[in-house]
Design a protein around this motif. Structure first.
Motif, mmCIF file in Angstrom:
data_model
loop_
_atom_site.group_PDB
_atom_site.id
_atom_site.type_symbol
_atom_site.label_atom_id
_atom_site.label_comp_id
_atom_site.label_asym_id
_atom_site.label_seq_id
_atom_site.Cartn_x
_atom_site.Cartn_y
_atom_site.Cartn_z
ATOM 1 N N ILE B 156 0.840 -1.203 0.000
ATOM 2 C CA ILE B 156 0.000 0.000 0.000
ATOM 3 C C ILE B 156 0.873 1.249 0.000
ATOM 4 C CG2 ILE B 156 -1.691 1.310 1.325
ATOM 5 C CD1 ILE B 156 -2.656 -1.410 2.432
ATOM 6 N N GLY B 157 1.914 1.196 0.818
ATOM 7 C CA GLY B 157 2.823 2.338 0.892
ATOM 8 C C GLY B 157 3.438 2.616 -0.459
ATOM 9 N N MET B 158 3.855 1.561 -1.135
ATOM 10 C CA MET B 158 4.474 1.698 -2.449
ATOM 11 C C MET B 158 3.494 2.338 -3.429
ATOM 12 S SD MET B 158 7.456 0.850 -3.248
ATOM 13 C CE MET B 158 8.193 1.435 -4.746
ATOM 14 N N VAL B 159 2.262 1.831 -3.408
ATOM 15 C CA VAL B 159 1.248 2.366 -4.321
ATOM 16 C C VAL B 159 1.006 3.833 -4.020
ATOM 17 C CG1 VAL B 159 -1.184 2.249 -4.956
ATOM 18 C CG2 VAL B 159 0.151 0.134 -4.676
ATOM 19 N N ALA B 160 0.899 4.119 -2.726
ATOM 20 C CA ALA B 160 0.669 5.514 -2.343
ATOM 21 C C ALA B 160 1.809 6.386 -2.838
ATOM 22 C CB ALA B 160 0.542 5.616 -0.821
ATOM 23 N N TRP B 161 3.032 5.848 -2.707
ATOM 24 C CA TRP B 161 4.172 6.650 -3.134
ATOM 25 C C TRP B 161 4.146 6.892 -4.636
ATOM 26 C CZ3 TRP B 161 8.658 5.329 -6.089
ATOM 27 C CH2 TRP B 161 9.617 6.347 -6.108
ATOM 28 N N LEU B 162 3.805 5.820 -5.374
ATOM 29 C CA LEU B 162 3.728 5.973 -6.828
ATOM 30 C C LEU B 162 2.691 7.033 -7.192
ATOM 31 C CD1 LEU B 162 4.072 2.313 -8.131
ATOM 32 C CD2 LEU B 162 5.615 4.253 -8.491
ATOM 33 N N ALA B 163 1.574 6.982 -6.488
ATOM 34 C CA ALA B 163 0.530 7.969 -6.761
ATOM 35 C C ALA B 163 1.057 9.375 -6.498
ATOM 36 C CB ALA B 163 -0.690 7.686 -5.886
ATOM 37 N N LEU B 164 1.742 9.531 -5.389
ATOM 38 C CA LEU B 164 2.280 10.846 -5.049
ATOM 39 C C LEU B 164 3.327 11.276 -6.074
ATOM 40 C CD1 LEU B 164 2.646 10.556 -1.195
ATOM 41 C CD2 LEU B 164 1.223 12.174 -2.440
ATOM 42 N N TRP B 165 4.097 10.289 -6.517
ATOM 43 C CA TRP B 165 5.149 10.571 -7.484
ATOM 44 C C TRP B 165 4.548 11.138 -8.769
ATOM 45 C CZ3 TRP B 165 6.952 7.301 -11.823
ATOM 46 C CH2 TRP B 165 8.166 7.768 -12.361
ATOM 47 N N LEU B 166 3.466 10.467 -9.212
ATOM 48 C CA LEU B 166 2.791 10.942 -10.414
ATOM 49 C C LEU B 166 2.163 12.300 -10.175
ATOM 50 C CD1 LEU B 166 1.155 7.672 -11.771
ATOM 51 C CD2 LEU B 166 3.111 8.944 -12.674
ATOM 52 N N ALA B 167 1.537 12.430 -9.012
ATOM 53 C CA ALA B 167 0.832 13.680 -8.724
ATOM 54 C C ALA B 167 1.801 14.851 -8.647
ATOM 55 C CB ALA B 167 0.062 13.547 -7.411
ATOM 56 N N SER B 168 3.032 14.570 -8.235
ATOM 57 C CA SER B 168 3.953 15.688 -8.052
ATOM 58 C C SER B 168 4.692 16.032 -9.344
ATOM 59 C CB SER B 168 4.976 15.353 -6.970
ATOM 60 O OG SER B 168 5.836 14.338 -7.437
ATOM 61 N N ALA B 169 4.426 15.276 -10.420
ATOM 62 C CA ALA B 169 5.159 15.509 -11.666
ATOM 63 C C ALA B 169 5.028 16.951 -12.164
ATOM 64 C CB ALA B 169 4.697 14.513 -12.729
ATOM 65 N N PRO B 170 3.807 17.519 -12.186
ATOM 66 C CA PRO B 170 3.712 18.899 -12.678
ATOM 67 C C PRO B 170 4.543 19.868 -11.828
ATOM 68 C CG PRO B 170 1.528 17.968 -12.242
ATOM 69 C CD PRO B 170 2.522 16.957 -11.802
#
Ligand code: SF4
Ligand code: SF4
Lengths: 634, 447
Positions: B156-170
């Motif tokens: 779950i942590g990994m998924v959350a991190w990936l989501a944050l990673w994508l979200a922070s791209a802009p």
């Protein structure tokens, strides 16, 4: 055999080469001067010789042979013996080179011990006496703060001598000192060198000092030596275009009424890549080949080498483009500014209750008179109160007594529209947090910033930038534009060029003369630089310890000085022809908190008599304009 | 309406502070020297990592500042007297699953023996009501269960991190050149810790329970807001006084300078703890004698918290004031100030245009440097009993109760350890960030 042989010495800071392939020799007992403007790499060269480079810099190549020994590969432990032992070094700021919590004697004793000498008290006193410190036995027990700047520099020299050096490196040894003290220290260095047969590597930006001290000269520009020559040949006929322009940029009486030659632009920033000659962007003689190929060393005369593509130096003397500005528009004789008996005292407070126990008489009864469109130079050494006079006239300091009248009407406090000030330090005179446009419009929000910037030789689009993007000379121009924004008829210039390099100083002086001709400005020019006075001023007032001791036109005061102090001051200025005059004063200026009784100058005056110790001399007029405060002025 | 929002005073100030911080960011983006300095902070890997950690703390504190009162069931419109926060709602599981008393981290049985009234009788460690309750009687499966949950949590942590990673791209694209990698790595570490903890917390008390059976993880998370508030509000309270008086003393000189110096020297020579103790006790008496001022106990605790901030502020402005006075004294003599005076610029304008912007870096550095000191001060003061209201959950009160726990045999160590680890992370992040900010704003720093 040469004592020091430097070959292809390079210093690197990151990718930049602030010193690039410097090579020179130094024979025992010889004086070699490294001459250059700020940022040319002369100080770094000296530090590299001593292997004392700052952490970011390192020696990138080359060799330094000292008495046959290669210093660049010497282990640090052995290097420590050389440093301060066989090679001594003195720095520009004597104040920061001495440990403030140790007595002078203890510091010299330590230097003696490190280099294995006897550290006995007699030896310390002997050294102090050798560098001309009077009453050496007592001085040895004093702390650095009890000594004047000149004394500290002497103590530094004594420390450098402790290791019986064969080579003394002096990095701008007198730049922080007044001219009369500078003359004393330079003479001391010369005498010591003669007695001990030391070689001297002198690092300086001052052509006058070079003329006075050096046997041979190396001119540095942008990290390289560009010309090496014996003194006589160099001063008779400098060959490199840069050297020639340095000479031409010096203000003096001969250049009066003409524009000074300037070197356009400024020193290239660190890290610039040079495909060809490093000076090409600023050289008036540049040819196409200069852009492509680095110039080779040529030796047109024996011992005179120059790094330039130019085959022979052009015969014609350099002269500045553009005619000399017309003498004065509206220059009158009626006094525009009149200062009468101006006094500024600062209270000395002591104790818990901060009671006033005395006064520092920074300015003690000064009279000045300045006509519209003219330039009055106020000359004196540091601490004589000349800057205080300027600030009091401007209204930044409340006068203790006396008054200022402007155009006949008495004036109290600030009068922004009547007079403005240009300050000495271009790095502190502009607020780093404001854009240039806001700085210029500071006093007059309705000012036409673009026109003002163009008037001082900057381009209008610079208004949007911040001060840190500008060089010292450009900043000084911005400061002038800011003052001009309120259209004052009078500018008080407080040492406006003393923080600038010679070539940039010439630009600012040209600008000031232009502005005077165009706008009819009057200048009160506060300075210690006699050459600038000679070039620029109409009248001169010489100040000593809060009082004017001599006043008159430039010709009267500088050609025919009558006051012993003026004479000593003029004699102390190093001259380009290397000639030295005898009149010199001993000792340091006394403190304005406790001026000597009678004539303030008597403890240092060669002509002093009993009378001088009791009464202050009245001013004696020699002509309508020339007046001197001395009993024995002749 | 299912609930009624409550705005405590400290919430209002906290939001104000955040708004001010956002406004400050917008302003800094337009002023060059500030932008350059903050860029230097952003380019530092330490700075970005510390900032990420601090932001995580701020996020928790923010959630814990959205207060409300729940509507009571029934026809009449009535609301619960307890004030809860969004964090409480999120963590309602943790909050409500209270045991009887101490239990060790991840335990299934109580920490203390009790007389069991079941058929067997005798004294034994009773089974916890919630900790590992899903295991039923299959206690042997606990190890496997922990493992499964940890792995799930990591996922779950990994998924959350990936989501944050994508979200922070802009964001990363908008500001290239900053040390985003450090921020992402920190974020990853955070996610990889928070994931398993969250997964385990569904069935266990990850950090054990305290004397009255409250989940320690819940307590530590609640403590964050208190720490943040003390660290920031105190500075906010003292800042105007320190800046104003410091500039005034330095610029005006004369008797004004004497008076201001006298005041801060006097304040400085009174031992801070004494002053704080006296003021807190007075405040306590006042609060106790006027119970009618506060609708809920949360408001009362909040008032005491604010009072503590104010008192800490009053005792801590002197340092900054002294620094600013010295700097102003120096700036006043600088040539650009003299030039401005010669141009007839008014004193107020000189102060605001020439002096204030040039001491801003000192203020900036003081704010971040003071923060960690204040967080620690709260812990110490609460420990000696003159800090926040005993009902307010804070690191200090946790440590205070841990005093007794450490004396028990066997020792109850987890409350103290939990408080220590969280406080350490917060203070360390703040200190590292402060160091980076100081370097970046130091005018001597290379351009
Ligand atoms: S090489 Fe060319 S550019 Fe360089 S100094 Fe000589 S003439 Fe000037
Ligand atoms: S008055 Fe006497 S002491 Fe003063 S300058 Fe003249 S000769 Fe020297």
């Amino acid at each position: 055999m040469n004592l020091l042989e430097v070959r292809a010495l390079s210093v690197a800071i990151g990718a930049a080469r602030p010193v690039d392939g410097v090579a020179f020799d130094l024979a025992p007992g010889e004086t070699f001067a490294l001459l250059g403007e700020s940022g040319c790499g002369k100080s770094l060269t000296a530090l590299a010789l001593m292997r004392l480079l700052p952490a970011a810099a390192r020696i990138a190549g080359g060799s330094v042979r000292f008495a046959g020994e290669e210093l660049c590969v010497l282990p640090e432990a052995r290097m420590r013996d050389v440093r301060g032992g066989r090679i001594g070094m003195i720095f520009q700021e004597p104040g920061t080179s001495l440990n403030p919590v140790m007595t002078i004697g203890a510091q010299i004793g330590e230097a003696l011990r490190v280099h294995g000498g006897s550290a006995g008290r007699e030896r310390v006193v002997e050294l102090l006496a050798a560098v001309g410190i009077p009453d050496a036995a007592r001085r040895a027990g004093e702390y650095p703060f009890q000594l004047s700047g000149g004394m500290k520099q002497r103590a530094m020299i004594a420390m450098a001598l402790a290791g019986e050096p064969e080579l003394l490196i002096a990095d701008e040894p007198t730049t922080a000192l007044d001219v009369t003290i500078q003359a004393q220290v330079l003479d001391l260095l010369r005498d010591l060198q003669r007695q001990r047969g030391m070689a001297l590597l002198l690092i300086t930006h001052d052509l006058g000092i070079v003329a006075r001290m050096a046997d041979r000269i190396g001119v540095m520009y942008a990290g390289q030596l560009v010309e090496v020559a014996p003194r006589a040949a160099f001063f008779a006929a400098p060959m490199h275009p840069y050297s020639r322009r340095l000479f031409a940029a010096l203000p003096d009486a001969a250049a009066r009424g003409q524009r000074l030659v300037t070197i356009p632009g400024s020193v290239p920033p660190l890290g610039t890549q040079f495909p060809g000659c490093r000076f090409v962007a600023r050289c008036g003689d540049a040819m196409p080949v200069c852009r492509r190929e680095p110039p080779p060393w040529r030796t047109p005369a024996d011992g005179h080498a120059v790094r330039c593509h130019l085959e022979a130096a052009p015969a014609a003397a350099l002269s500045a483009p553009g005619a000399a500005p017309e003498e004065k528009l509206g220059a009158g004789t009626a006094a525009q500014l009149e200062v009468r008996g101006l006094q500024v005292y600062f209270p000395i407070r002591r104790g818990v209750l901060r009671r006033t126990v005395g006064h520092v008489r920074a300015v003690d009864g000064v009279d000045l008179r300045l006509a519209a469109g003219r330039t009055l130079a106020l000359v004196g050494e540091s601490g004589c109160g000349k800057t205080t006079v300027g600030k009091a006239i401007l209204g930044l300091l409340p006068p203790t007594g006396g008054g200022v009248a402007f155009a006949g009407a008495p004036q109290r406090g600030l009068a922004p529209a009547r007079m403005q000030m240009v300050f000495q330090d271009p790095f502190n005179s502009l607020n780093p947090r404001l854009r240039v446009g806001a700085i210029v419009a500071e006093g007059n929000p309705a000012a036409d910033v673009a026109a003002l910037l163009e008037q001082v030789g900057l381009s209008a689009d610079m208004a949007g930038r911040y001060p840190h993007e500008f060089s010292g000379g450009q900043r000084q121009r911005i400061a002038i534009a800011r003052a001009l924004a309120v259209r004052p008829p009078l500018l008080i210039c407080d040492e406006p060029t003393s923080a600038l390099d010679v070539s940039v100083q010439a630009q600012i002086l040209n600008l000031l003369t232009d502005l005077q001709a165009r706008l009819g400005l009057a200048y009160l020019f506060i300075t210690h630089n006699i050459a600038v006075v000679d070039y620029l001023a109409h009248e001169v007032a010489v100040m000593y310890l809060g009082r004017i001791v001599e006043r008159g036109t430039v010709a009267e005061v500088l050609r025919d000085p009558r006051h012993p102090y003026t004479q000593a001051l003029l004699a102390a200025v190093p001259r380009l022809d290397g000639r030295r005059e005898r009149v010199q004063v001993a000792g340091d200026p006394p403190s304005p908190a406790d001026p000597p009784p009678g004539c303030h100058f008597h403890p240092r005056c060669p002509r002093a008599q009993a009378r001088c110790r009791t009464a202050y001399p009245e001013s004696v007029a020699f002509s309508a304009t020339h007046a001197v405060s001395c009993f024995f002025a002749a | 309406m299912m609930f009624k929002p409550v705005l405590l005073w400290s919430d209002a100030l906290f939001f104000l502070l955040l708004a001010a911080a956002l406004g400050g960011v917008a302003w800094a983006a337009r002023v060059e020297h500030l932008r350059v300095a903050w860029r230097r902070v952003g380019q530092s890997r330490t700075g970005m990592a510390a900032a990420t950690l601090l932001l995580a703390f701020v996020a928790v504190g923010l959630l814990d500042s959205l207060h409300y009162r729940e509507r009571l069931p029934g026809e009449k419109e009535a609301y619960a007297v307890e004030v809860r926060s969004a964090l409480d709602a999120l963590l309602s599981g943790l909050r409500t699953r209270t045991e009887k008393t101490y239990s060790a981290p991840l335990a299934t049985h109580s920490f203390a023996k009790e007389t069991l009234d079941a058929e067997g009788g005798g004294r034994d460690f009773p089974r916890l009501k919630y900790g590992g309750a899903h295991l039923g009687d299959d206690l042997a499966g606990q190890g496997a269960d922990l493992l499964v949950r940890t792995v799930q949590g990591l996922g779950i942590g990994m998924v959350a991190w990936l989501a944050l990673w994508l979200a922070s791209a802009p964001l990363r694209r908008a500001a290239p050149g900053l040390a985003w990698n450090a921020a992402l790595v920190t974020l990853l570490a955070l996610c990889l810790v928070a994931g398993p903890v969250a997964a385990l917390a569904q069935g266990y008390h990850v950090l054990g329970t305290d004397k009255v059976g409250q989940d320690v993880l819940y307590l530590t998370l609640k403590s964050i807001r208190t720490g943040l508030l003390i660290g920031t509000l105190t500075t906010l309270i003292m800042l105007p006084a320190a800046v104003f008086l410091g500039l005034l003393a330095g610029y005006a000189g004369g008797w004004l300078d004497d008076v201001i110096q006298y005041v801060y020297t006097t304040l400085n020579s009174i031992p801070g703890v004494l002053l704080i103790a006296a003021a807190v006790l007075m405040m306590q008496v006042m609060i106790d004698t006027h119970p009618d001022w506060f609708a809920t106990s949360a408001e009362r605790a909040d008032a005491r918290l604010l009072a503590l901030c104010a008192i800490l502020g009053i005792t801590s402005w002197t340092g900054l004031c002294r620094l600013l006075r010295g700097e102003t004294l120096k700036l006043r003599e600088l040539e650009y100030v003299q030039a401005a005076r010669a141009l007839g610029v008014s004193d107020l304008r000189i102060l605001s245009r020439h002096i204030l912007p040039n001491v801003m870096h000192i203020v900036m550095i003081a704010i971040v440097m003071d923060f960690s000191g204040l967080v620690l001060a709260e812990a110490v003061l609460s420990y000696v009993g003159i800090g926040v209201d005993p009902n307010t959950i804070s690191f200090g009160t946790m440590i205070n109760t841990a005093r007794m726990e450490l004396a028990r045999e066997p020792m109850v160590w987890w409350s103290l350890a939990a408080a220590f680890v969280f406080m350490f992370a917060l203070v360390l992040a703040a200190n590292l960030f402060a160091d980076v900010v100081r370097d970046a704003f130091d005018p001597r720093a290379a351009r």
